[in-house]
Design a protein around this motif. Sequence first.
Motif, PDB file in Angstrom:
ATOM      1  N   ALA A  36     -78.748   2.392   8.398  1.00 51.50           N
ATOM      2  CA  ALA A  36     -79.876   3.323   8.562  1.00 51.50           C
ATOM      3  C   ALA A  36     -80.235   4.018   7.260  1.00 51.50           C
ATOM      4  CB  ALA A  36     -79.545   4.351   9.645  1.00 51.50           C
ATOM      5  N   LYS A  37     -79.256   4.183   6.391  1.00 50.29           N
ATOM      6  CA  LYS A  37     -79.534   4.866   5.110  1.00 50.29           C
ATOM      7  C   LYS A  37     -80.554   4.126   4.264  1.00 50.29           C
ATOM      8  CE  LYS A  37     -75.095   7.224   4.487  1.00 50.29           C
ATOM      9  NZ  LYS A  37     -73.831   7.223   3.705  1.00 50.29           N
ATOM     10  N   LEU A  38     -80.704   2.825   4.514  1.00 52.41           N
ATOM     11  CA  LEU A  38     -81.601   2.019   3.676  1.00 52.41           C
ATOM     12  C   LEU A  38     -82.901   1.668   4.379  1.00 52.41           C
ATOM     13  CD1 LEU A  38     -79.072  -0.335   1.920  1.00 52.41           C
ATOM     14  CD2 LEU A  38     -80.508   1.399   0.853  1.00 52.41           C
ATOM     15  N   ILE A  39     -83.136   2.233   5.539  1.00 53.85           N
ATOM     16  CA  ILE A  39     -84.344   1.865   6.285  1.00 53.85           C
ATOM     17  C   ILE A  39     -85.549   2.654   5.788  1.00 53.85           C
ATOM     18  CG2 ILE A  39     -85.429   2.069   8.566  1.00 53.85           C
ATOM     19  CD1 ILE A  39     -82.967   0.826   9.766  1.00 53.85           C
ATOM     20  N   CYS A  40     -86.445   1.915   5.190  1.00 57.19           N
ATOM     21  CA  CYS A  40     -87.728   2.476   4.755  1.00 57.19           C
ATOM     22  C   CYS A  40     -88.751   1.343   4.878  1.00 57.19           C
ATOM     23  CB  CYS A  40     -87.644   2.991   3.319  1.00 57.19           C
ATOM     24  SG  CYS A  40     -87.213   1.725   2.122  1.00 57.19           S
ATOM     25  N   ALA A  41     -90.014   1.674   4.754  1.00 63.15           N
ATOM     26  CA  ALA A  41     -91.061   0.677   4.963  1.00 63.15           C
ATOM     27  C   ALA A  41     -91.947   0.604   3.721  1.00 63.15           C
ATOM     28  CB  ALA A  41     -91.918   1.050   6.170  1.00 63.15           C
ATOM     29  N   PRO A  42     -92.236  -0.619   3.234  1.00 64.33           N
ATOM     30  CA  PRO A  42     -91.713  -1.903   3.689  1.00 64.33           C
ATOM     31  C   PRO A  42     -90.199  -1.976   3.467  1.00 64.33           C
ATOM     32  CG  PRO A  42     -93.405  -2.173   1.964  1.00 64.33           C
ATOM     33  CD  PRO A  42     -93.097  -0.748   2.051  1.00 64.33           C
ATOM     34  N   PRO A  43     -89.540  -2.938   4.117  1.00 65.40           N
ATOM     35  CA  PRO A  43     -88.098  -3.044   3.944  1.00 65.40           C
ATOM     36  C   PRO A  43     -87.716  -3.407   2.503  1.00 65.40           C
ATOM     37  CG  PRO A  43     -88.845  -4.368   5.813  1.00 65.40           C
ATOM     38  CD  PRO A  43     -90.065  -3.923   5.069  1.00 65.40           C
ATOM     39  N   ILE A  44     -86.542  -3.015   2.122  1.00 65.83           N
ATOM     40  CA  ILE A  44     -85.974  -3.468   0.850  1.00 65.83           C
ATOM     41  C   ILE A  44     -85.667  -4.953   0.984  1.00 65.83           C
ATOM     42  CG2 ILE A  44     -83.988  -3.190  -0.672  1.00 65.83           C
ATOM     43  CD1 ILE A  44     -83.892  -0.234   0.239  1.00 65.83           C
ATOM     44  N   ARG A  45     -86.057  -5.723  -0.035  1.00 69.61           N
ATOM     45  CA  ARG A  45     -85.915  -7.190   0.033  1.00 69.61           C
ATOM     46  C   ARG A  45     -84.704  -7.638  -0.787  1.00 69.61           C
ATOM     47  NH1 ARG A  45     -90.041  -7.438   3.918  1.00 69.61           N
ATOM     48  NH2 ARG A  45     -91.896  -6.480   3.084  1.00 69.61           N
ATOM     49  N   GLY A  46     -84.664  -8.931  -1.039  1.00 65.38           N
ATOM     50  CA  GLY A  46     -83.516  -9.519  -1.714  1.00 65.38           C
ATOM     51  C   GLY A  46     -83.616  -9.505  -3.233  1.00 65.38           C
ATOM     52  N   ALA A  47     -82.648 -10.113  -3.852  1.00 62.82           N
ATOM     53  CA  ALA A  47     -82.527 -10.071  -5.305  1.00 62.82           C
ATOM     54  C   ALA A  47     -83.669 -10.799  -6.008  1.00 62.82           C
ATOM     55  CB  ALA A  47     -81.189 -10.678  -5.716  1.00 62.82           C
TER      56      ALA A  47
END
Lengths: 465, 465, 465, 465
Positions: free
Chosen positions: B284-295
Amino acid sequence: MRFDLVVRGGRIVTAGEEFVADIGIRDGRIEAIGCDLPSAPDEIDAADRWVLPGGIDAHCHIEEPAYQGAINPDDFATASIAAACGGTTTIVPFLNQQDGVTLEDAFHAYRSAAEARSILDFSFHVLLKDARPETISTELPAMFARGLRSVKIFMTYPGYMMTDTAMLDVMAAVAAVDGIVMVHAEIGEASRWNVDRLASAGRTGLSNFAKAYPVLIEREATHRAISLAELTGARLLVVHVSSADALEQIAWAKRRALPVLAETCPQYLLGVGDRLDSDEWETAKLICAPPIRGARDSEALWRGLAEGSLDIVSSDHCPYLFDSADGKKAHDGVADFRDVPCGLPGIETRLPLLFEGVADERISIRRFVELTATRPAMIYGLYPRKGIIAPGADADLAIWEVGQGRPLRHADLHDRNDHSPFEGKVLRGRPVTTLVGGRRVWDAGEVLVRPGGGRFITPSEGPRC
Amino acid sequence: MRFDLVVRGGRIVTAGEEFVADIGIRDGRIEAIGCDLPSAPDEIDAADRWVLPGGIDAHCHIEEPAYQGAINPDDFATASIAAACGGTTTIVPFLNQQDGVTLEDAFHAYRSAAEARSILDFSFHVLLKDARPETISTELPAMFARGLRSVKIFMTYPGYMMTDTAMLDVMAAVAAVDGIVMVHAEIGEASRWNVDRLASAGRTGLSNFAKAYPVLIEREATHRAISLAELTGARLLVVHVSSADALEQIAWAKRRALPVLAETCPQYLLGVGDRLDSDEWETAKLICAPPIRGARDSEALWRGLAEGSLDIVSSDHCPYLFDSADGKKAHDGVADFRDVPCGLPGIETRLPLLFEGVADERISIRRFVELTATRPAMIYGLYPRKGIIAPGADADLAIWEVGQGRPLRHADLHDRNDHSPFEGKVLRGRPVTTLVGGRRVWDAGEVLVRPGGGRFITPSEGPRC
Amino acid sequence: MRFDLVVRGGRIVTAGEEFVADIGIRDGRIEAIGCDLPSAPDEIDAADRWVLPGGIDAHCHIEEPAYQGAINPDDFATASIAAACGGTTTIVPFLNQQDGVTLEDAFHAYRSAAEARSILDFSFHVLLKDARPETISTELPAMFARGLRSVKIFMTYPGYMMTDTAMLDVMAAVAAVDGIVMVHAEIGEASRWNVDRLASAGRTGLSNFAKAYPVLIEREATHRAISLAELTGARLLVVHVSSADALEQIAWAKRRALPVLAETCPQYLLGVGDRLDSDEWETAKLICAPPIRGARDSEALWRGLAEGSLDIVSSDHCPYLFDSADGKKAHDGVADFRDVPCGLPGIETRLPLLFEGVADERISIRRFVELTATRPAMIYGLYPRKGIIAPGADADLAIWEVGQGRPLRHADLHDRNDHSPFEGKVLRGRPVTTLVGGRRVWDAGEVLVRPGGGRFITPSEGPRC
Amino acid sequence: MRFDLVVRGGRIVTAGEEFVADIGIRDGRIEAIGCDLPSAPDEIDAADRWVLPGGIDAHCHIEEPAYQGAINPDDFATASIAAACGGTTTIVPFLNQQDGVTLEDAFHAYRSAAEARSILDFSFHVLLKDARPETISTELPAMFARGLRSVKIFMTYPGYMMTDTAMLDVMAAVAAVDGIVMVHAEIGEASRWNVDRLASAGRTGLSNFAKAYPVLIEREATHRAISLAELTGARLLVVHVSSADALEQIAWAKRRALPVLAETCPQYLLGVGDRLDSDEWETAKLICAPPIRGARDSEALWRGLAEGSLDIVSSDHCPYLFDSADGKKAHDGVADFRDVPCGLPGIETRLPLLFEGVADERISIRRFVELTATRPAMIYGLYPRKGIIAPGADADLAIWEVGQGRPLRHADLHDRNDHSPFEGKVLRGRPVTTLVGGRRVWDAGEVLVRPGGGRFITPSEGPRC
């Protein structure tokens, strides 16, 4: 080996090959392809001619309801005869769902009409207006049960335009049966907004039509449809691609290996968009949606046909009388682009117009066959019965004479329209004989059949495209 | 020449240059930059330190109403103090228009709140929920009259999401005053559809959050916003770009010379998207919009920062308490991604996190200044009063110590939140002194001011970006 | 604070900022930039004028040996004075290594000549003809020891053209000291082959010049140089990029994060390539290598300047008298393109011609400064002494008047040439005062110095570009 | 209609179609394709099997002189028999011109050898070592007079490597007869330079082979060959493309409508490049030029095969014994990559290895036929006699069994080599019967012919590709 008819010595062209041979036909089907086949009661000398699979026109509007008060003058009789005279031997028009009519009822009505009047075999696409969940959960499955797998939706036009949510619902349903969603890609809200803006500025002359629906309207709809299809996993076919920018989106999707296909039409390949710059009433002859664009766009489309970013060429036949109150509408002084119904005739001229690209060496004759017959047959489940010259296939053939150019004249055509938008254009190839189920229907300038006789072809699984 | 304060011998860095010199300050403004400036009553020895224009955080949510029952714990006091401790000296939060409140009333309320509590100068963006024609024709002009030119709209979220038509109306109005439309680019209908689909399949654990809003949701919204802006002629700034695909759309638009700008945030640059693959509550600490994506996406964003397809870096500060019923929400057994409000803290860590890109030689320190101070100032009309080290500019400076890495600890931060999502990350640069209007507000680990004192800065025309 | 001279109230422009302030100068250097600096014995009123860092011309041929019997009429005196009158305050010409002369001897000879005659500070690039291993292992290190780090090589021209192996050897040597390889990118064998083919067909008129060296000659050389540099790890700067296709290669390399930089020149930005289509002798005025291309190419170059695929703008000053037997060569009846030496004048018109892009809003004035002063200074190790307006930097400034257009007239220029290729072109900005080391050298239409006084600037490490 | 042999009920696959039918054969040619053809003295039951045109291997080295002391163990007998067992029915090896031997003499020698020993029909490419003007003006025309139109050149290898000028001369000569230039695209000088650099650093173990010839070596050669061909107007075919980057160059050229074609080989499609990272002697089995690359590259090549940027798939059969002093060379302790001759066996495994792409649905079976038979036939002038299943064509057919996978075992192959590099790889399709000129040469695991019987096929004009 006995044949009813032998087509002798023609240059046979398929999607992959060219060679000279005889074709032996029996009971309406191709029985053999060979060297020096035995003689038959009937023979056609095809020496120096090209023998092609009859074309499949997978985008044509026939006997659909009036739109904006405009009526297509053709019925299944005239449309199918015109098609045959133009080298097409199978048509795939739309079941246009009307309010209060179930798809099942529409299917029966259209099928009956086509059986009564069409001289060509036919199949149908479902044209879906109503995407309510109950329609999707009950009516669409009935169509799938009848073998139909292609569902056309619109992103624009009052009464037809779908929300993103409706598109997703339809796409998911079609994806579940591994069908194909055909999409008219122009964004409707922005179209409306832009038309209103032009109208507020008093810009309603015909020269504003193309400005009202600029390329970005089509480009964004194309990107949107690709994205929604990607979310659902649906196969998508973008119909009547008109512009380099929309094509760029499709090529992008293909590079991503998304299952996206695309169609264009001859009217977008002729580089005549500048004829839309005039307010003269003559401009109405070229009004269709999306608008015809400029020469840079048609160049890009030809490249897309050659390279594979475009998959099929259809006519989008949707004629309106030029000089009639229930057609393009007779004008009285000042013409308003908002009053002109969108649509061009084209079912008979599709193949000869596209053939100009063969004459100009833009595409090979094999690719011509692939774009107009083999791939439509594969995509819409008619293959290998249609779209191919091979033993066992229906003997639907077009025999072409290639060489001297002759001007296109509407007077020579067979539809019930009153004009061709491309009157006078010189064409270098033409079907001189068309066989449908082994029977001559067009030969030496004569139509040799009466209306009717066409059969409904249930789509089935062919090779995956 | 007399000064109140001289910052002596630091390595001054601007968007275009680096050099060692003294900065003389009087009456809150930079009076001179020179070699060996005369001594002043107060001096700061900046030898071996970097002196940067104070940052401008142009995307932060402060004292906005609760959303989905979640409350940001910060007010203008804590947010502005935290910002200052992180090297930021100007904030541009939102006037979040609420139902039944005019924009004019909202302006006065937010301005009063900010004047009462913010220690930093501030401006505002209009955050528009209501795009009815009457709002656009009456309320927006009132804001334009107050100098505000940036209007934020949402393509998703119930209550905020705009139709294409509403977007076009807003864009046209903003274009008419040569303002800028900021857009949250995720398509709302498809988001909702996809969330429902996942929920129907019982997939509501936190690991489904990123799958619910895949890249195509952002990519298509980005393309759509660009297209609608193109139709209206509006300048567009796409906020919080998170993915390579959305960035590709922006780069495409820039190559077309469309007036499209873009922002990203540190949380999208850290390559931590795989931490979203877990159903644990920690996610939940990383939930923001848009989502954090990959490397792969964060790599692409760093390249975009270096090459210019991205223009500014903001925080999108929008914190929620991790362990509270009116924050991210305390979980009780099974967490449902639909219940977790989107938003991360970041106003204090924005610059130190981005500085890691300087330490890794992904961007130069000059580009760092441009992205975080000079360009935001130019874009939002604060230049040349803010975002620059030059005579006449406000003496808003951040003095950085660069070198040994130290782990980020929430305990060292100054917001009212209860965690940082990036606890423990080693950071190699930090502001040790922050001057606001020539006054030390943060120095040697101490906050030296009380809340209040911030002034509203009316945006005006600076150099065009 | 005491100053010898104050430039008061001008709009100071740097690579990153614009602001109004005073500049205080003492002992040849900028001492302070401030508001209302104390008065000085000498003052310049710069109100309503733009104060820019003096330009750096990093590609100019001065006092080099004759090539194909053609002699550049300028010497360090006339070239440096002309440069100053055009707003340039530092030059970086070439040490053109001649057979039998060591680089060390060449260095002393060129340095002596420049110190004797140049009014501007200067540095040098090594122009390497001889890439034998012994030259590379002994002579180049001597130049590196003197601080020179930029080595120019040619891929074409008899006597200069290097094999791939020679290029690799030079690149590896330069990479080892983290220097920069400048390359003239046209492939020599193909050029020769194509010239011979045209000549065999009797096509030797001047209109064949551009056809003899088509874009592919430059494009392939650019790709080749990038590839060889990639193999060695060398930093590469492609000089005088003329075409969209060559630029595409460079942009490709930058996207790959290869250390590739690029330069263009004003003559390639003017869209005048069609003037090369004539066999008239007048065409000779535009003959330089690579050839000037068409409008599509110059459009692409302007975009590259704005977006960053191009890094600097130099003049490639290499004038030949139009009407002289040892210049472009007086023509006698039939002109043969093979006899016309390649090269245009440009040291004085570089900045005013490029400024047209500012006037047309193709690039900002900040970017203008970056391209013509700050970046060349950084790339070639002259920063932060040159290319910047900051305390401690040399007081090399150009004060510009911007506004009314005036036609370019060769009669107003200060070189020793007999024409400008762009006679009559209307220019909207011009330097009215140029300061070198704090001294007026050009003011109010007068040259105020005598030859000499320029200093050799040893390149050193500045910020990495 | 009487036939010698009927292949009954197979699934016939061509470049454009698939259908079930019988094939009637008489006098070595296909006489008819039909439904229920009359019975014949000999019949093959092909039910449940796929009937394909026999493959054409247009890149194979047979009976060429030793290179670096290494000898290919195959002769025309073993190579042609192995090819037939792998479903290939036509070979196009090289006339490898040796010093002091005219091309005309080489032609007679190779033709005699092939007629004496090959069981397959054959044609030749000219492999040109000597590009002196007199060779080009006298010897090449002799080959053109014999109908040969394809000329192979090398950009690397001592004794073979051509300068840009030589390439241009050859290309111009070939363009004049509308032939095709095949090019081995690796730049020779840079290869040599890089090998020497590695050797100087003591890096000569086999794991250095791929590092010695990195992708840029191939990419730049590809761009160079395209550019030189563009200058001359020659049609170009880049052989054995191994990397995504080289393919990008080819796709670029095709988008420009340059007449550029490309070939790849199965060894580049298997994603086994990481096996080259070892110094073990086993690595020698995979050493060929260009080197086999990584998985990203093979993915790109599969996409290129599907999309059309690659045109044909050949074997580049060039086997060396693994465990022999005149083969890959027996190793004695430390292996040096410079001593290992480049080349892999592959004439028998080409089609089954490529078929894995059909099994994995990367390409359709129709595209498989196009890549391996139809297009090579069209490109090299063998069409419509070869590469097609149509009346009049030679009855060269491969009947495939598709389904259960079986591991590849060298013990099952028919060449004279001592290993396959891909031993153990599971293959899902295999030719069970091969017909050459209507005669079974491979059936039910038995070779049914003796060496000899192959005919020289004079290339002629087929459809343009």
